[in-house]
Design an enzyme around this catalytic site. Structure first.
Site, PDB file in Angstrom:
ATOM      1  N   LYS A  22       0.833  -1.206   0.000  1.00 50.19           N
ATOM      2  CA  LYS A  22       0.000   0.000   0.000  1.00 50.19           C
ATOM      3  C   LYS A  22       0.871   1.262   0.000  1.00 50.19           C
ATOM      4  O   LYS A  22       0.667   2.161  -0.821  1.00 50.19           O
ATOM      5  CB  LYS A  22      -0.901   0.026   1.251  1.00 50.19           C
ATOM      6  N   ASN A  23       1.842   1.318   0.902  1.00 52.15           N
ATOM      7  CA  ASN A  23       2.573   2.577   1.054  1.00 52.15           C
ATOM      8  C   ASN A  23       3.543   2.856  -0.090  1.00 52.15           C
ATOM      9  O   ASN A  23       4.096   3.947  -0.184  1.00 52.15           O
ATOM     10  CB  ASN A  23       3.272   2.632   2.422  1.00 52.15           C
ATOM     11  N   ARG A  92      -4.120   9.822   3.191  1.00 55.54           N
ATOM     12  CA  ARG A  92      -2.940  10.625   3.487  1.00 55.54           C
ATOM     13  C   ARG A  92      -2.156  10.917   2.213  1.00 55.54           C
ATOM     14  O   ARG A  92      -1.673  12.015   1.969  1.00 55.54           O
ATOM     15  CB  ARG A  92      -2.068   9.799   4.458  1.00 55.54           C
ATOM     16  N   CYS A 116      -5.131   8.232   8.622  1.00 54.81           N
ATOM     17  CA  CYS A 116      -5.428   7.757   9.985  1.00 54.81           C
ATOM     18  C   CYS A 116      -5.153   8.835  11.031  1.00 54.81           C
ATOM     19  O   CYS A 116      -4.190   9.586  10.932  1.00 54.81           O
ATOM     20  CB  CYS A 116      -4.571   6.539  10.305  1.00 54.81           C
ATOM     21  N   ARG A 121       0.649  14.726  12.717  1.00 55.40           N
ATOM     22  CA  ARG A 121       1.093  14.483  11.343  1.00 55.40           C
ATOM     23  C   ARG A 121       1.293  15.760  10.509  1.00 55.40           C
ATOM     24  O   ARG A 121       0.673  15.940   9.441  1.00 55.40           O
ATOM     25  CB  ARG A 121       0.152  13.503  10.627  1.00 55.40           C
ATOM     26  N   PRO A 122       2.171  16.641  10.972  1.00 53.91           N
ATOM     27  CA  PRO A 122       2.431  17.852  10.179  1.00 53.91           C
ATOM     28  C   PRO A 122       3.158  17.515   8.883  1.00 53.91           C
ATOM     29  O   PRO A 122       3.727  16.422   8.752  1.00 53.91           O
ATOM     30  CB  PRO A 122       3.368  18.664  11.091  1.00 53.91           C
ATOM     31  N   ILE A 123       3.134  18.436   7.907  1.00 55.04           N
ATOM     32  CA  ILE A 123       3.896  18.186   6.665  1.00 55.04           C
ATOM     33  C   ILE A 123       4.875  19.341   6.403  1.00 55.04           C
ATOM     34  O   ILE A 123       5.186  19.666   5.260  1.00 55.04           O
ATOM     35  CB  ILE A 123       2.977  17.920   5.457  1.00 55.04           C
ATOM     36  N   ASP A 124       5.342  19.942   7.504  1.00 55.53           N
ATOM     37  CA  ASP A 124       6.269  21.071   7.374  1.00 55.53           C
ATOM     38  C   ASP A 124       7.538  20.703   6.602  1.00 55.53           C
ATOM     39  O   ASP A 124       8.088  21.524   5.863  1.00 55.53           O
ATOM     40  CB  ASP A 124       6.633  21.607   8.767  1.00 55.53           C
ATOM     41  N   ASP A 304       4.092   0.703  11.930  1.00 53.68           N
ATOM     42  CA  ASP A 304       2.826   0.139  11.453  1.00 53.68           C
ATOM     43  C   ASP A 304       2.595  -1.284  11.959  1.00 53.68           C
ATOM     44  O   ASP A 304       1.511  -1.843  11.776  1.00 53.68           O
ATOM     45  CB  ASP A 304       2.778   0.145   9.918  1.00 53.68           C
ATOM     46  N   ILE A 326       7.218   7.076  16.804  1.00 56.63           N
ATOM     47  CA  ILE A 326       7.003   7.870  15.579  1.00 56.63           C
ATOM     48  C   ILE A 326       5.758   8.770  15.694  1.00 56.63           C
ATOM     49  O   ILE A 326       5.784   9.928  15.309  1.00 56.63           O
ATOM     50  CB  ILE A 326       6.855   6.955  14.338  1.00 56.63           C
TER      51      ILE A 326
HETATM   52  C1  EPZ Z   1       4.214   6.871   5.953  1.00 51.89           C
HETATM   53  O1  EPZ Z   1       3.573   7.984   6.562  1.00 51.89           O
HETATM   54  C2  EPZ Z   1       3.149   5.818   5.893  1.00 51.89           C
HETATM   55  N1  EPZ Z   1       2.021   6.326   5.130  1.00 51.89           N
HETATM   56  C3  EPZ Z   1       2.701   5.437   7.304  1.00 51.89           C
HETATM   57  O2  EPZ Z   1       1.810   4.374   7.197  1.00 51.89           O
HETATM   58  C4  EPZ Z   1       3.906   4.997   8.114  1.00 51.89           C
HETATM   59  O3  EPZ Z   1       3.512   4.823   9.458  1.00 51.89           O
HETATM   60  C5  EPZ Z   1       5.006   6.058   8.064  1.00 51.89           C
HETATM   61  O4  EPZ Z   1       5.318   6.389   6.695  1.00 51.89           O
HETATM   62  C6  EPZ Z   1       6.282   5.638   8.769  1.00 51.89           C
HETATM   63  O5  EPZ Z   1       6.782   4.459   8.202  1.00 51.89           O
HETATM   64  C7  EPZ Z   1       2.077   6.361   3.803  1.00 51.89           C
HETATM   65  O6  EPZ Z   1       3.033   5.928   3.174  1.00 51.89           O
HETATM   66  C8  EPZ Z   1       0.899   6.903   3.098  1.00 51.89           C
HETATM   67  P1  EPZ Z   1       6.514  10.147   8.004  1.00 51.89           P
HETATM   68  P2  EPZ Z   1       4.216   9.424   6.540  1.00 51.89           P
HETATM   69  O7  EPZ Z   1       6.498  11.361   7.177  1.00 51.89           O
HETATM   70  O8  EPZ Z   1       4.941   9.589   5.244  1.00 51.89           O
HETATM   71  C9  EPZ Z   1       6.628  13.494  11.474  1.00 51.89           C
HETATM   72  C10 EPZ Z   1      -0.065   3.087   7.821  1.00 51.89           C
HETATM   73  O9  EPZ Z   1      -0.600   2.650   8.861  1.00 51.89           O
HETATM   74  N2  EPZ Z   1       6.700  14.465  10.379  1.00 51.89           N
HETATM   75  O10 EPZ Z   1       7.709   9.270   7.985  1.00 51.89           O
HETATM   76  O11 EPZ Z   1       3.164  10.403   6.889  1.00 51.89           O
HETATM   77  C11 EPZ Z   1       5.213  12.933  11.574  1.00 51.89           C
HETATM   78  O12 EPZ Z   1       4.381  13.760  12.307  1.00 51.89           O
HETATM   79  C12 EPZ Z   1       0.482   4.494   7.740  1.00 51.89           C
HETATM   80  O13 EPZ Z   1       0.027   2.436   6.758  1.00 51.89           O
HETATM   81  C13 EPZ Z   1       6.861  15.796  10.671  1.00 51.89           C
HETATM   82  O14 EPZ Z   1       6.992  16.205  11.826  1.00 51.89           O
HETATM   83  O15 EPZ Z   1       5.256   9.254   7.701  1.00 51.89           O
HETATM   84  C14 EPZ Z   1       5.432  11.598  12.217  1.00 51.89           C
HETATM   85  O16 EPZ Z   1       5.509  11.760  13.598  1.00 51.89           O
HETATM   86  C15 EPZ Z   1       0.256   5.297   8.947  1.00 51.89           C
HETATM   87  N3  EPZ Z   1       6.861  16.695   9.631  1.00 51.89           N
HETATM   88  C16 EPZ Z   1       6.792  11.186  11.672  1.00 51.89           C
HETATM   89  O17 EPZ Z   1       7.400  12.373  11.192  1.00 51.89           O
HETATM   90  C17 EPZ Z   1       6.728  16.295   8.351  1.00 51.89           C
HETATM   91  O18 EPZ Z   1       6.743  17.144   7.455  1.00 51.89           O
HETATM   92  C18 EPZ Z   1       6.727  10.125  10.598  1.00 51.89           C
HETATM   93  O19 EPZ Z   1       6.146  10.629   9.465  1.00 51.89           O
HETATM   94  C19 EPZ Z   1       6.568  14.933   8.059  1.00 51.89           C
HETATM   95  C20 EPZ Z   1       6.558  14.019   9.103  1.00 51.89           C
END
Ligand code: EPZ
Length: 417
Positions: A22-23, A92, A116, A121-124, A304, A326
């Site tokens: 999926k991811n 997402r 979810c 989950r910020p995207i900064d 996950d 995380i």
């Molecule tokens: C991906 O999410 C997956 N989702 C998640 O799967 C997975 O848990 C995660 O990677 C970690 O492996 C998808 O691929 C669609 P991150 P993503 O950016 O990309 C912080 C599932 O159950 N962060 O690595 O959103 C954030 O808040 C899902 O299948 C910032 O602070 O994960 C989090 O605490 C859930 N600023 C951490 O980093 C940002 O700009 C991890 O986020 C981006 C992230």
């Protein structure tokens, strides 16, 4: 309303074949619009997240055919349009259209993504990356507007090795002028999968899977082909189920390196597995040793898999600790496990699990995708009947979960109530 009903405690044997990740696919589909031609994806899982992304591509005037796990995306007539809230909110990964549209048209207008509810989950980091490449980013109500006269390669350091930011910046940078370096990049296998597709389309990306990715911009991307990698989280979930209920249960189509951290923890608990190149044969031991797990970025223990794993820990003799590092809010499943009879104390992001406790079937809910997976695991080992509500979360991420489990002997069905 759909519910999952499980009659627990049936042993499982036979074979479960793992679907495409999926991811990965949720990033590969948006990546395809960077092509001016046709992109072919093999091993595409039929899950609701995939369908939502097809809707977005079609809205952008792309052509999609999807049959028997093969998806062909034709981007010859792609137009830049606003990605509306009803589509962006469905998942997402709609945010990958930010990078893809910015990379292709130097302009993206897209409503906030969904996904979810497991933390803020910020995207900064995504946004800062786009800005480093030369884009301006505005928020208008619930919508991002991202635009650039031109995109120029840059050095981008990520404060956190974010999967989403690493992929989104790659998508925006592949057609930028000059060279981009992403340091402290995420190393998850999904990132390698996306970089491989981009390179097949004509991009010049190197270092994916390490903590520094180099992207040399190219002016044009054309046709490309990719196999979606096996879903390591689905593989891990069924392996956990096998540890609890397997009788020579075979999980096939896996990549062992992708689930090393889980396999090592299962061995520590006393689970015996026979691992061949692409499959695991697993049988449940008589008892499990307690262990500690701490979720980390890849190659650490996947966040996950923390929730499904916590169900297994309720069956270990002694005290186990599950620490989530995380996300802020990955304990949504715990109250339902407690309702089923588990002895778990939660302190912020840490759960102390005292086993072994028998679980009893009852009515529970899937508060998010992996919490839902945890409820399925719990229902399969519980005495009596478990009814799971809000199962759309589960169906977003696990292809044919009911059929796959029924085929190996589980008593599980979807009912409409
Ligand atoms: C991906 O999410 C997956 N989702 C998640 O799967 C997975 O848990 C995660 O990677 C970690 O492996 C998808 O691929 C669609 P991150 P993503 O950016 O990309 C912080 C599932 O159950 N962060 O690595 O959103 C954030 O808040 C899902 O299948 C910032 O602070 O994960 C989090 O605490 C859930 N600023 C951490 O980093 C940002 O700009 C991890 O986020 C981006 C992230």
């Amino acid at each position: 309303m759909k519910q999952l009903v499980i009659e627990g405690q049936h042993k499982l044997s036979g074979e479960i074949k793992i679907s495409g990740a999926k991811n990965s696919v949720v990033a590969l589909i948006p990546a395809a619009i960077l092509s001016d031609d046709e992109v072919k994806l093999y091993n595409v899982p039929n899950i609701s997240d995939t369908k939502a992304l097809i809707d977005i591509i079609e809205l952008l005037n792309g052509k999609v055919t999807y049959d028997d796990e093969v998806m062909i995306i034709n981007s010859q007539n792609i137009e830049n349009k606003v990605v509306p809230e009803n589509l962006s909110k469905k998942l997402r990964a709609s945010y990958y259209f930010m990078g893809a549209l910015l990379g292709k048209f130097h302009y993206a207008e897209i409503y906030f993504p969904g996904g979810c509810n497991i933390g803020s989950r910020p995207i900064d980091l995504h946004i800062n990356g786009f800005k480093k490449l030369g884009a301006e980013v505005y928020i208008e109500g619930n919508k991002y507007i991202i635009k650039a006269d031109k995109l120029k390669g840059a050095r981008i350091y990520l404060d956190f090795a974010s999967v989403g930011a690493t992929i989104n910046i790659m998508l925006a940078a592949v057609k930028a002028e000059g060279t981009t370096y992403i340091s402290n990049a995420a190393k998850e296998p999904e990132i390698v999968n996306v970089a491989t597709l981009l390179n097949n389309m004509g991009a010049r990306v190197s270092g994916a899977g390490t903590n520094e990715i180099k992207i040399e911009g190219v002016s044009k991307l054309s046709s490309g082909v990719i196999d979606v990698i096996p879903d390591r989280i689905e593989a891990g979930t069924y392996t956990i189920i096998g540890a609890l209920l397997g009788q020579d249960l075979k999980i096939s189509g896996i990549i062992e390196d992708h689930i090393d951290a889980l396999l090592s923890k299962l061995r520590e608990m006393g689970v015996n597995m026979y691992i061949d190149k692409n499959s695991i044969i697993i049988s449940s031991p008589h008892e499990f040793k307690p262990i500690n797990i701490k979720t980390l970025v890849f190659p650490g223990f996947a966040t996950d898999l923390g929730q499904p794993m916590s169900v297994l820990l309720t069956q270990a003799d002694g005290i186990s600790i599950f620490e989530e590092t995380i996300y802020e809010n990955r304990m949504g499943h715990v109250k339902y496990l407690q309702k089923m009879g588990a002895n778990i104390k939660v302190n912020d992001r840490t759960a102390i699990i005292i086993g072994k406790t028998p679980l009893k079937g009852t009515e529970v809910s899937a508060t998010d995708l992996r919490a839902g997976a945890a409820m399925v695991v719990a229902g399969l080992i519980a005495e009596g009947k478990t009814t799971i509500n809000d199962i759309e979360h589960i169906l977003r991420g696990y292809e044919k979960i009911v059929e796959k489990l029924q085929n190996v002997g589980a008593k599980i069905e979807v009912i409409e109530s």
